[in-house]
Design an enzyme around this catalytic site. Sequence first.
Site, mmCIF file in Angstrom:
data_model
loop_
_atom_site.group_PDB
_atom_site.id
_atom_site.type_symbol
_atom_site.label_atom_id
_atom_site.label_comp_id
_atom_site.label_asym_id
_atom_site.label_seq_id
_atom_site.Cartn_x
_atom_site.Cartn_y
_atom_site.Cartn_z
ATOM 1 N N LEU A 104 3.353 5.441 -3.491
ATOM 2 C CA LEU A 104 3.177 4.356 -2.518
ATOM 3 C C LEU A 104 3.207 3.024 -3.250
ATOM 4 O O LEU A 104 2.358 2.751 -4.093
ATOM 5 C CB LEU A 104 1.849 4.521 -1.782
ATOM 6 C CG LEU A 104 1.513 3.415 -0.772
ATOM 7 C CD1 LEU A 104 2.434 3.483 0.441
ATOM 8 C CD2 LEU A 104 0.055 3.520 -0.330
ATOM 9 N N HIS A 106 -7.643 1.017 -9.453
ATOM 10 C CA HIS A 106 -7.056 -0.269 -9.835
ATOM 11 C C HIS A 106 -7.292 -1.250 -8.687
ATOM 12 O O HIS A 106 -7.199 -0.873 -7.514
ATOM 13 C CB HIS A 106 -5.556 -0.054 -10.067
ATOM 14 C CG HIS A 106 -4.840 -1.219 -10.650
ATOM 15 N ND1 HIS A 106 -4.531 -2.346 -9.915
ATOM 16 C CD2 HIS A 106 -4.353 -1.433 -11.894
ATOM 17 C CE1 HIS A 106 -3.883 -3.195 -10.680
ATOM 18 N NE2 HIS A 106 -3.760 -2.671 -11.887
#
EC number: 2.3.1.109
Length: 344
Positions: free
Chosen positions: A125, A229
């Site tokens: 993604l 992240h």
Amino acid sequence: MMVIRPVERSDVSALMQLASKTGGGLTSLPANEATLSARIERAIKTWQGELPKSEQGYVFVLEDSETGTVAGICAIEVAVGLNDPWYNYRVGTLVHASKELNVYNALPTLFLSNDHTGSSELCTLFLDPEWRKEGNGYLLSKSRFMFMAAFRDKFNDKVVAEMRGVIDEHGYSPFWQSLGKRFFSMDFSRADFLCGTGQKAFIAELMPKHPIYTHFLSQEAQDVIGQVHPQTAPARAVLEKEGFRYRNYIDIFDGGPTLECDIDRVRAIRKSRLVEVAEGQPAQGDFPACLVANENYHHFRVVLVRTDPATERLILTAAQLDALKCHAGDRVRLVRLCAEEKTA
């Protein structure tokens, strides 16, 4: 209009451009043209029914239908780990105790795992930063659920998604630095590239085979176990709203969390339904954003429209019908976004 469609061979240069913007750590989107071309070919062969389940994988792109610009990519692996082992660490506990000494220590421990073997995986993604607006992220991520709902028999009962772990702009991963590098003797970026280009034999050859006490890792590495992240935090939130949960499995490279959900419990899959479509001028009103997908396996399309999610007859413009490769009288799949997910 932004449209989700199956990947095509001509998309390879656009995917190379997307790969150059990931900042590293997105293993399945390496900036390697041969690897990306092979991934496209595998997707095409999957749609054509030429591959065994162990090799099947679907790839979709988000395209601006007016300009042809490819703004994002997403993918589904049908069944992971049936050819090459699919590794995670399971974050568990080992207890060391002595009644005689009155000592009791419950120690967080990493156990090498293949527990998700055979699961379907949401992967790859990535949305171009310039296109992170107007609900594009929701469309890109959730379009896969519309495909899975329409073609449920193609997928397995459990769906997993590996989230990118904490890595800085220079490719430094605290988890890798404290653990992986000691066994693999290479930088994170090198290991990431090898894995992304299909050279995975080194993992089985060099992986630590025994449980690892997390207290032996640096504090910085311990702090990022199961964390994402910063750029991945929105993607994690989207999946969690759909019912995905972190069940103490992490990535062996960067320590990022693996989320999982039973496929039939995914909100968008469970609540999506088929409605008849008609051509006309959609009613005006403060309607929520909804995903609308056709049921065409080889020419699958998804768009985002504002409409009444409870309607039994969906009115779409000629342009929307064209984008969906649909005609009046066809049946399309409809589901609203989560109530708190805004597109403006």
